[in-house]
Design a protein around this motif. Structure first.
Motif, PDB file in Angstrom:
ATOM      1  N   THR A   7       0.799  -1.216   0.000  1.00 18.47           N
ATOM      2  CA  THR A   7       0.000   0.000   0.000  1.00 18.47           C
ATOM      3  C   THR A   7       0.838   1.275   0.000  1.00 18.47           C
ATOM      4  OG1 THR A   7      -0.179  -0.079   2.416  1.00 18.47           O
ATOM      5  CG2 THR A   7      -1.944  -1.120   1.153  1.00 18.47           C
ATOM      6  N   ASN A   8       2.115   1.169   0.389  1.00 16.21           N
ATOM      7  CA  ASN A   8       2.976   2.343   0.441  1.00 16.21           C
ATOM      8  C   ASN A   8       4.433   1.887   0.491  1.00 16.21           C
ATOM      9  OD1 ASN A   8       3.607   5.070   0.586  1.00 16.21           O
ATOM     10  ND2 ASN A   8       3.339   5.203   2.793  1.00 16.21           N
ATOM     11  N   MET A   9       5.312   2.662  -0.146  1.00 20.76           N
ATOM     12  CA  MET A   9       6.742   2.378  -0.083  1.00 20.76           C
ATOM     13  C   MET A   9       7.480   3.701   0.038  1.00 20.76           C
ATOM     14  SD  MET A   9       9.241   0.117  -2.526  1.00 20.76           S
ATOM     15  CE  MET A   9       9.457   1.238  -3.881  1.00 20.76           C
ATOM     16  N   ILE A  10       8.366   3.775   1.029  1.00 17.90           N
ATOM     17  CA  ILE A  10       9.140   4.988   1.285  1.00 17.90           C
ATOM     18  C   ILE A  10      10.619   4.621   1.279  1.00 17.90           C
ATOM     19  CG2 ILE A  10       9.647   6.815   2.961  1.00 17.90           C
ATOM     20  CD1 ILE A  10       6.797   6.297   4.074  1.00 17.90           C
ATOM     21  N   ILE A  11      11.412   5.383   0.550  1.00 18.81           N
ATOM     22  CA  ILE A  11      12.864   5.231   0.580  1.00 18.81           C
ATOM     23  C   ILE A  11      13.395   6.454   1.305  1.00 18.81           C
ATOM     24  CG2 ILE A  11      14.984   5.066  -0.770  1.00 18.81           C
ATOM     25  CD1 ILE A  11      13.246   3.849  -3.021  1.00 18.81           C
ATOM     26  N   THR A  22      11.063   1.305   3.467  1.00 25.45           N
ATOM     27  CA  THR A  22       9.978   0.905   4.358  1.00 25.45           C
ATOM     28  C   THR A  22       8.740   0.662   3.520  1.00 25.45           C
ATOM     29  OG1 THR A  22      10.904   2.194   6.179  1.00 25.45           O
ATOM     30  CG2 THR A  22       8.586   1.576   6.353  1.00 25.45           C
ATOM     31  N   VAL A  23       8.143  -0.504   3.715  1.00 32.07           N
ATOM     32  CA  VAL A  23       6.968  -0.903   2.938  1.00 32.07           C
ATOM     33  C   VAL A  23       5.813  -1.174   3.892  1.00 32.07           C
ATOM     34  CG1 VAL A  23       6.039  -2.684   1.415  1.00 32.07           C
ATOM     35  CG2 VAL A  23       8.379  -1.889   1.103  1.00 32.07           C
ATOM     36  N   GLU A  24       4.670  -0.627   3.542  1.00 33.97           N
ATOM     37  CA  GLU A  24       3.436  -0.957   4.248  1.00 33.97           C
ATOM     38  C   GLU A  24       2.658  -1.896   3.343  1.00 33.97           C
ATOM     39  OE1 GLU A  24       1.331   2.595   5.397  1.00 33.97           O
ATOM     40  OE2 GLU A  24       3.207   3.579   5.940  1.00 33.97           O
ATOM     41  N   PHE A  25       2.106  -2.961   3.936  1.00 30.63           N
ATOM     42  CA  PHE A  25       1.320  -3.896   3.141  1.00 30.63           C
ATOM     43  C   PHE A  25       0.239  -4.535   3.994  1.00 30.63           C
ATOM     44  CE2 PHE A  25       4.674  -6.455   4.974  1.00 30.63           C
ATOM     45  CZ  PHE A  25       4.115  -7.698   5.223  1.00 30.63           C
ATOM     46  N   THR A  26      -0.754  -5.081   3.311  1.00 35.39           N
ATOM     47  CA  THR A  26      -1.819  -5.804   4.003  1.00 35.39           C
ATOM     48  C   THR A  26      -1.733  -7.273   3.619  1.00 35.39           C
ATOM     49  OG1 THR A  26      -3.391  -5.331   2.235  1.00 35.39           O
ATOM     50  CG2 THR A  26      -3.388  -3.830   4.109  1.00 35.39           C
ATOM     51  N   GLN A  30      -4.724  -7.762   7.802  1.00 32.85           N
ATOM     52  CA  GLN A  30      -3.831  -7.181   8.808  1.00 32.85           C
ATOM     53  C   GLN A  30      -2.887  -6.216   8.104  1.00 32.85           C
ATOM     54  OE1 GLN A  30      -3.005  -7.940  12.415  1.00 32.85           O
ATOM     55  NE2 GLN A  30      -5.183  -8.306  12.208  1.00 32.85           N
ATOM     56  N   ASN A  31      -2.537  -5.119   8.771  1.00 29.77           N
ATOM     57  CA  ASN A  31      -1.581  -4.154   8.225  1.00 29.77           C
ATOM     58  C   ASN A  31      -0.207  -4.418   8.823  1.00 29.77           C
ATOM     59  OD1 ASN A  31      -3.517  -2.716   6.714  1.00 29.77           O
ATOM     60  ND2 ASN A  31      -4.169  -1.663   8.562  1.00 29.77           N
ATOM     61  N   TYR A  32       0.799  -4.365   7.960  1.00 33.46           N
ATOM     62  CA  TYR A  32       2.186  -4.610   8.363  1.00 33.46           C
ATOM     63  C   TYR A  32       3.077  -3.491   7.852  1.00 33.46           C
ATOM     64  CZ  TYR A  32       0.789  -9.429   9.317  1.00 33.46           C
ATOM     65  OH  TYR A  32       0.182 -10.559   9.817  1.00 33.46           O
ATOM     66  N   ILE A  33       4.184  -3.301   8.544  1.00 32.19           N
ATOM     67  CA  ILE A  33       5.232  -2.370   8.129  1.00 32.19           C
ATOM     68  C   ILE A  33       6.548  -3.134   8.232  1.00 32.19           C
ATOM     69  CG2 ILE A  33       6.412  -0.191   8.592  1.00 32.19           C
ATOM     70  CD1 ILE A  33       3.796   0.699  10.043  1.00 32.19           C
ATOM     71  N   ILE A  34       7.334  -3.104   7.163  1.00 30.86           N
ATOM     72  CA  ILE A  34       8.602  -3.827   7.146  1.00 30.86           C
ATOM     73  C   ILE A  34       9.670  -2.900   6.573  1.00 30.86           C
ATOM     74  CG2 ILE A  34       8.134  -4.867   4.886  1.00 30.86           C
ATOM     75  CD1 ILE A  34       9.501  -7.436   5.941  1.00 30.86           C
ATOM     76  N   THR A  35      10.855  -2.939   7.156  1.00 33.97           N
ATOM     77  CA  THR A  35      11.945  -2.068   6.731  1.00 33.97           C
ATOM     78  C   THR A  35      13.162  -2.906   6.351  1.00 33.97           C
ATOM     79  OG1 THR A  35      11.175  -0.313   8.203  1.00 33.97           O
ATOM     80  CG2 THR A  35      13.432  -0.128   7.397  1.00 33.97           C
TER      81      THR A  35
END
Length: 75
Positions: A7-11, A22-26, A30-35
């Motif tokens: 749903t989102n990706m930030i460099i 950093t990536v946000e995904f479902t 469930q919502n997750y954030i992984i770096t």
């Protein structure tokens, strides 16, 4: 193995000039954030977001590898 939706990706550039992705995904509602470190996509941390709080997430290697591959294609 793409059962998730990014749903989102930030460099971003952190201290000492290191960049992270950093990536946000479902996944399964469930919502997750992984770096990852941008240079080699080494996993830095993973969180599951529940009730407005982030808790450490236990993600399978298969899922993490799939996310890495998708990130490689996008950066």
């Amino acid at each position: 193995m793409k059962s998730y939706k990014m749903t989102n990706m930030i460099i971003d550039e952190e201290s000492y000039g290191e960049e992270h992705v950093t990536v946000e995904f479902t996944l399964e509602h469930q919502n997750y954030i992984i770096t990852f470190q941008k240079s080699d996509l080494e996993l830095m941390n993973a969180w599951v977001v529940e009730n407005g709080k982030s808790l450490p997430a236990n993600l399978s290697e298969e899922l993490v590898d799939s996310l890495r591959e998708e990130i490689k294609k996008k950066i």
